[in-house]
Design a protein around this motif. Structure first.
Motif, PDB file in Angstrom:
ATOM      1  N   GLU A  72       0.828  -1.210   0.000  1.00 47.80           N
ATOM      2  CA  GLU A  72       0.000   0.000   0.000  1.00 47.80           C
ATOM      3  C   GLU A  72       0.861   1.258   0.000  1.00 47.80           C
ATOM      4  O   GLU A  72       0.581   2.224  -0.712  1.00 47.80           O
ATOM      5  CB  GLU A  72      -0.953  -0.005   1.196  1.00 47.80           C
ATOM      6  CG  GLU A  72      -1.821   1.232   1.309  1.00 47.80           C
ATOM      7  CD  GLU A  72      -2.627   1.533   0.054  1.00 47.80           C
ATOM      8  OE1 GLU A  72      -2.795   2.740  -0.269  1.00 47.80           O
ATOM      9  OE2 GLU A  72      -3.076   0.590  -0.626  1.00 47.80           O
ATOM     10  N   ALA A  73       1.933   1.256   0.785  1.00 50.25           N
ATOM     11  CA  ALA A  73       2.842   2.409   0.828  1.00 50.25           C
ATOM     12  C   ALA A  73       3.447   2.651  -0.549  1.00 50.25           C
ATOM     13  O   ALA A  73       3.580   3.804  -0.987  1.00 50.25           O
ATOM     14  CB  ALA A  73       3.944   2.177   1.855  1.00 50.25           C
ATOM     15  N   MET A  74       3.788   1.597  -1.236  1.00 48.47           N
ATOM     16  CA  MET A  74       4.379   1.733  -2.567  1.00 48.47           C
ATOM     17  C   MET A  74       3.335   2.216  -3.578  1.00 48.47           C
ATOM     18  O   MET A  74       3.631   3.087  -4.402  1.00 48.47           O
ATOM     19  CB  MET A  74       5.013   0.411  -2.990  1.00 48.47           C
ATOM     20  CG  MET A  74       6.221   0.061  -2.122  1.00 48.47           C
ATOM     21  SD  MET A  74       6.835  -1.595  -2.382  1.00 48.47           S
ATOM     22  CE  MET A  74       8.081  -1.266  -3.596  1.00 48.47           C
ATOM     23  N   ARG A  75       2.140   1.683  -3.495  1.00 48.10           N
ATOM     24  CA  ARG A  75       1.062   2.140  -4.401  1.00 48.10           C
ATOM     25  C   ARG A  75       0.782   3.618  -4.194  1.00 48.10           C
ATOM     26  O   ARG A  75       0.607   4.372  -5.153  1.00 48.10           O
ATOM     27  CB  ARG A  75      -0.217   1.333  -4.158  1.00 48.10           C
ATOM     28  CG  ARG A  75      -0.387   0.147  -5.054  1.00 48.10           C
ATOM     29  CD  ARG A  75      -1.794  -0.418  -4.996  1.00 48.10           C
ATOM     30  NE  ARG A  75      -2.234  -0.762  -3.662  1.00 48.10           N
ATOM     31  CZ  ARG A  75      -1.994  -1.927  -3.063  1.00 48.10           C
ATOM     32  NH1 ARG A  75      -1.298  -2.857  -3.671  1.00 48.10           N
ATOM     33  NH2 ARG A  75      -2.432  -2.161  -1.853  1.00 48.10           N
ATOM     34  N   ALA A  76       0.752   4.027  -2.934  1.00 58.90           N
ATOM     35  CA  ALA A  76       0.435   5.422  -2.612  1.00 58.90           C
ATOM     36  C   ALA A  76       1.498   6.385  -3.134  1.00 58.90           C
ATOM     37  O   ALA A  76       1.210   7.559  -3.368  1.00 58.90           O
ATOM     38  CB  ALA A  76       0.289   5.592  -1.099  1.00 58.90           C
ATOM     39  N   ALA A  77       2.719   5.884  -3.349  1.00 60.14           N
ATOM     40  CA  ALA A  77       3.812   6.742  -3.832  1.00 60.14           C
ATOM     41  C   ALA A  77       3.768   6.953  -5.341  1.00 60.14           C
ATOM     42  O   ALA A  77       4.547   7.735  -5.868  1.00 60.14           O
ATOM     43  CB  ALA A  77       5.151   6.153  -3.418  1.00 60.14           C
ATOM     44  N   GLY A  78       2.877   6.262  -6.041  1.00 61.38           N
ATOM     45  CA  GLY A  78       2.731   6.470  -7.485  1.00 61.38           C
ATOM     46  C   GLY A  78       3.343   5.360  -8.316  1.00 61.38           C
ATOM     47  O   GLY A  78       3.539   4.245  -7.839  1.00 61.38           O
ATOM     48  N   ASP A  79       3.661   5.689  -9.560  1.00 57.49           N
ATOM     49  CA  ASP A  79       4.133   4.683 -10.513  1.00 57.49           C
ATOM     50  C   ASP A  79       5.649   4.607 -10.643  1.00 57.49           C
ATOM     51  O   ASP A  79       6.182   3.618 -11.127  1.00 57.49           O
ATOM     52  CB  ASP A  79       3.547   4.970 -11.909  1.00 57.49           C
ATOM     53  CG  ASP A  79       2.032   4.807 -11.927  1.00 57.49           C
ATOM     54  OD1 ASP A  79       1.521   3.974 -11.150  1.00 57.49           O
ATOM     55  OD2 ASP A  79       1.374   5.505 -12.711  1.00 57.49           O
ATOM     56  N   ASP A  80       6.343   5.640 -10.252  1.00 56.35           N
ATOM     57  CA  ASP A  80       7.790   5.666 -10.393  1.00 56.35           C
ATOM     58  C   ASP A  80       8.440   4.737  -9.377  1.00 56.35           C
ATOM     59  O   ASP A  80       8.215   4.890  -8.161  1.00 56.35           O
ATOM     60  CB  ASP A  80       8.300   7.107 -10.199  1.00 56.35           C
ATOM     61  CG  ASP A  80       9.812   7.173 -10.267  1.00 56.35           C
ATOM     62  OD1 ASP A  80      10.369   6.820 -11.328  1.00 56.35           O
ATOM     63  OD2 ASP A  80      10.431   7.563  -9.263  1.00 56.35           O
TER      64      ASP A  80
END
Length: 195
Positions: A72-80
């Motif tokens: 979830e933390a990674m998804r929330a940070a966007g696509d990069d």
């Protein structure tokens, strides 16, 4: 009129063990677990075969929740991928600030479970492998020259962040680890635009 169903003995044992083993460690006594869950000793053995089985199931459930937290933390940070990897440390900074934070459940359990054959060790090993794979996938997306090695390094920073966060949170270990992670990730991809 609606009837509210109360959690059964299995769920109460899991909830009590999840809370008490995090606050007091996996060495917490069986009597304390039974009292917190308000269940008879027989329920522990019927549902989990004993304390070791209960501890292992708590680790398995916690690992699934924590792995979802990384995702979830990674998804929330966007696509990069770079932002996604750095987002892990931003999230860990938030986790450490939570009043009930007591450090890494898995590091504590690994140190406390003296029996090398305790099934909890295998649960923790597989959890760490999945988190490593998650980091390594992002590093591959980033075209990092050594994705597996860099994932090892990031996982070391995660462990350090959680350990230091439990004893010296005022030193802001997640922010420091994020800066080190930036060095592991290297320079951002150069722009393909020409000046």
């Amino acid at each position: 009129m609606t009837t509210r169903t109360l959690p059964g003995p299995r769920e109460r044992l899991l909830e009590a063990a999840k809370e008490l083993t995090y606050k007091q460690g996996v060495g917490v006594g069986v009597d304390a677990l039974l009292k917190a869950a308000n269940v008879a000793r027989r329920s522990l053995y019927e549902h989990f075969g004993g304390k070791d089985g209960l501890i292992t199931e708590v680790l398995r459930l916690s690992a699934a929740e924590d792995e979802a937290g990384y995702q979830e933390a990674m998804r929330a940070a966007g696509d990069d991928p770079r932002r996604r990897l750095l987002g892990v440390f931003d999230w860990l900074g938030e986790v450490i600030e939570e009043p009930e934070f007591r450090g890494c459940r898995y590091l504590a359990a690994e140190l406390a479970l003296a029996d090398p054959d305790h099934p909890g060790h295998d649960v923790i090993r597989r959890y760490r492998e999945r988190v490593h794979d998650l980091l390594e996938r992002e590093l591959r997306e980033l075209d990092h020259p050594q994705p597996a090695h860099a994932a090892d390094q990031l996982l070391l920073l995660v462990d350090g962040t959680l350990a230091v966060g439990a004893i010296r949170r005022d030193t802001h270990p997640a922010a420091g680890a994020r800066q080190l992670a930036e060095q592991i990730l290297g320079d951002p991809r150069p722009s393909t635009r020409r000046s």
